[in-house]
Motif scaffolding. Structure first.
Motif, PDB file in Angstrom:
ATOM      1  N   LEU A  76       0.825  -1.215   0.000  1.00  0.00           N
ATOM      2  CA  LEU A  76       0.000   0.000   0.000  1.00  0.00           C
ATOM      3  C   LEU A  76       0.856   1.260   0.000  1.00  0.00           C
ATOM      4  CD1 LEU A  76      -2.733  -1.174   2.525  1.00  0.00           C
ATOM      5  CD2 LEU A  76      -3.160  -0.479   0.155  1.00  0.00           C
ATOM      6  N   ALA A  80       1.034   4.249  -2.902  1.00  0.00           N
ATOM      7  CA  ALA A  80       0.741   5.661  -2.657  1.00  0.00           C
ATOM      8  C   ALA A  80       1.576   6.581  -3.536  1.00  0.00           C
ATOM      9  CB  ALA A  80       0.979   5.999  -1.179  1.00  0.00           C
ATOM     10  N   LEU A 111      -5.402  -4.487  -5.114  1.00  0.00           N
ATOM     11  CA  LEU A 111      -5.143  -3.157  -4.570  1.00  0.00           C
ATOM     12  C   LEU A 111      -5.114  -2.176  -5.731  1.00  0.00           C
ATOM     13  CD1 LEU A 111      -2.226  -4.027  -2.085  1.00  0.00           C
ATOM     14  CD2 LEU A 111      -4.696  -4.316  -1.766  1.00  0.00           C
ATOM     15  N   PRO A 113      -5.045   1.925  -6.932  1.00  0.00           N
ATOM     16  CA  PRO A 113      -4.926   3.353  -6.618  1.00  0.00           C
ATOM     17  C   PRO A 113      -6.031   4.129  -7.330  1.00  0.00           C
ATOM     18  CG  PRO A 113      -3.304   2.753  -8.278  1.00  0.00           C
ATOM     19  CD  PRO A 113      -4.041   1.487  -7.923  1.00  0.00           C
ATOM     20  N   GLY A 171     -11.650   6.175   0.684  1.00  0.00           N
ATOM     21  CA  GLY A 171     -11.389   4.874   0.094  1.00  0.00           C
ATOM     22  C   GLY A 171     -12.424   3.881   0.564  1.00  0.00           C
ATOM     23  N   ARG A 183      -9.449  -0.148  -2.379  1.00  0.00           N
ATOM     24  CA  ARG A 183      -9.256   1.004  -3.235  1.00  0.00           C
ATOM     25  C   ARG A 183      -9.122   2.301  -2.426  1.00  0.00           C
ATOM     26  NH1 ARG A 183     -11.946   1.100  -8.576  1.00  0.00           N
ATOM     27  NH2 ARG A 183     -13.506  -0.229  -7.575  1.00  0.00           N
ATOM     28  N   PRO A 184      -7.890   2.700  -2.072  1.00  0.00           N
ATOM     29  CA  PRO A 184      -7.708   4.055  -1.529  1.00  0.00           C
ATOM     30  C   PRO A 184      -7.876   5.064  -2.666  1.00  0.00           C
ATOM     31  CG  PRO A 184      -5.585   2.967  -1.803  1.00  0.00           C
ATOM     32  CD  PRO A 184      -6.621   1.947  -2.147  1.00  0.00           C
ATOM     33  N   ARG A 187      -3.590   9.526  -2.182  1.00  0.00           N
ATOM     34  CA  ARG A 187      -2.293   9.042  -1.691  1.00  0.00           C
ATOM     35  C   ARG A 187      -2.215   9.056  -0.161  1.00  0.00           C
ATOM     36  NH1 ARG A 187       0.928   9.138  -6.357  1.00  0.00           N
ATOM     37  NH2 ARG A 187       0.062  10.446  -8.015  1.00  0.00           N
ATOM     38  N   ALA A 190      -3.875   5.991   1.111  1.00  0.00           N
ATOM     39  CA  ALA A 190      -3.041   4.807   0.871  1.00  0.00           C
ATOM     40  C   ALA A 190      -1.917   4.718   1.903  1.00  0.00           C
ATOM     41  CB  ALA A 190      -2.477   4.847  -0.549  1.00  0.00           C
ATOM     42  N   TRP A 193      -3.444   3.737   5.364  1.00  0.00           N
ATOM     43  CA  TRP A 193      -3.738   2.307   5.435  1.00  0.00           C
ATOM     44  C   TRP A 193      -2.458   1.494   5.540  1.00  0.00           C
ATOM     45  CZ3 TRP A 193      -8.060   1.319   1.207  1.00  0.00           C
ATOM     46  CH2 TRP A 193      -9.209   2.025   1.571  1.00  0.00           C
TER      47      TRP A 193
END
Length: 303
Positions: A76, A80, A111, A113, A171, A183-184, A187, A190, A193
Motif C-alpha cells: 500500500l 501511494a 489493490l 490506486p 477509500g 481502493r484508496p 495518496r 493509501a 492504510w
C-alpha cells in the motif's frame, strides 16, 4: 516502483521469502483489461505470506498474520507513490488460503490506486477470467517504500507531520466480479492504510484489526490478523472435513460425528476447554450444523 529486468520464473531465496522490506522484488505483467493495457504487479513464487478474505457484519475482511500485514503495508505504501495510470496489485493463488473460521475459500485481492487507475466491473471481470496468472511475467520491479520504516519507528511523529488522521478517509473495500477490491482514493489514504497495516503485531492470544474506509454505520473494509493464523486455518480445514464427512455418514445411516467431537473441534479453534463451552455456543454450533446440512441437501437437489 523501479522497473527491473525480464523474469525467468526463478523462486526467491528462502531468506527473501520472509522479507517484507524496502526494495523487495515483485513480478510485473501487462494485461489487457476492459480494452486498456494495465500494469499488474504480483507476488513472486516462494513469498511466505498468506491471506484470506471473508464478509462479516457487512464488512469485507482481509485476514492474515503479522508478516502478512507488514507485507500488505509495503504494497500500500508503494502504491501511494504510483503515478502510472493502469497500475494495480493482485494477490491470488498460491498466496490465498481458506478462512480460519470455517475454511471457506478466499477471493483474490486487488489493490487499486483510485486516483490513477479506473477499475470497474468490466475490468474486474476481465482480470478474474485471467486468474490465476499462469503466464510468465514480463519482468520484475523493485518495490520502493522510502519513508515507511521511519513512519513505523515513530508513528506518532509521522501522524503529526503528515496529519492523515485529520484528513478524511477516502477509500473503501468492495467485492467486484469475485474480487476483493481494496481502493484508496488518494495518496494520503493509501499511506495511512499502509501504516495501520504495517504497525500491527498480534499478541500471543488475541487478534488485531485496522478499519479501511470512512464510518457509515460500519466500515466497508478491515484488515484482521491472528498470531496463529496458519494453525487456525489448518484446524478449520480439519473441522470442516470432519463435519462434512459426519453429515455424509449420517445420510447413509452410518454413525458419524458425535457431539463430543464437535465440542472438541470448536474448543481447539477457540482455545477453550470443550467442557467449558457455554450452552449458548453449543446451540450456535448445532444451528450451524443444521444450516450446513441444509446447504448440502439443496446442492444435491440442483445437481
Amino acid at each position: 516502483m523501479t522497473r527491473g529486468t525480464a523474469a525467468r520464473g526463478r523462486r526467491q531465496r528462502p531468506a527473501n521469502a520472509r522479507a517484507a522490506a524496502d526494495g523487495m522484488k515483485l513480478h510485473r505483467r501487462v494485461l489487457r483489461l476492459d480494452g486498456r493495457d494495465h500494469t499488474v504487479i504480483g507476488l513472486r513464487p516462494g513469498t511466505a505470506a498468506r491471506f484470506s478474505t471473508n464478509l462479516f457484519h457487512g464488512t469485507w475482511h482481509v485476514l492474515s498474520d503479522g508478516h502478512g500485514a507488514r507485507l500488505l503495508g509495503r504494497l500500500l505504501w508503494g502504491l501511494a507513490y504510483q503515478a502510472r495510470p493502469g497500475t494495480l496489485i493482485v494477490i491470488d493463488r498460491p498466496f490465498l488460503t481458506s478462512t480460519p473460521f470455517d475454511a471457506d475459500p478466499a477471493d483474490p485481492i486487488v489493490l487499486v490506486p483510485g486516483w490513477a487507475t479506473p477499475f470497474g466491473p468490466d475490468a474486474a471481470g476481465d482480470l478474474k477470467a485471467r486468474l490465476p496468472l499462469a503466464s510468465a511475467p514480463d519482468g520484475t520491479v523493485r518495490w520502493r517504500t522510502h519513508g515507511l520504516d521511519r513512519a513505523l519507528d515513530d508513528i506518532r511523529a509521522w501522524f503529526e507531520a503528515d496529519s492523515p488522521y485529520w484528513s478524511p478517509d477516502r477509500g473503501g473495500v468492495e467485492r467486484l466480479r469475485g474480487l476483493i477490491v481494496v481502493r484508496p482514493q488518494d495518496r494520503v489514504t493509501a499511506r495511512t492504510w499502509a501504516v495501520l497495516s504495517g504497525r500491527m503485531h498480534a499478541p500471543r492470544r488475541h487478534s488485531r484489526h485496522a478499519y479501511l474506509g470512512p464510518w457509515n454505520h460500519g466500515h466497508t473494509g478491515e484488515i484482521q490478523i491472528f498470531p496463529d493464523f496458519r494453525r487456525k486455518v489448518s484446524l478449520a480445514r480439519l473441522a470442516r472435513a470432519q463435519v462434512l464427512e459426519g453429515l455424509r455418514l449420517e445420510e447413509t445411516q452410518t454413525p458419524g460425528l458425535t457431539l463430543d467431537a464437535l465440542w472438541a473441534m470448536d474448543g481447539a479453534l477457540s482455545g477453550t476447554d470443550p467442557r467449558e463451552l457455554p450452552a449458548g455456543r453449543r446451540n450456535e454450533l448445532l444451528g450451524e450444523l443444521r444450516r450446513v446440512k441444509g446447504r448440502l441437501v439443496r446442492r444435491g437437489r440442483r445437481r
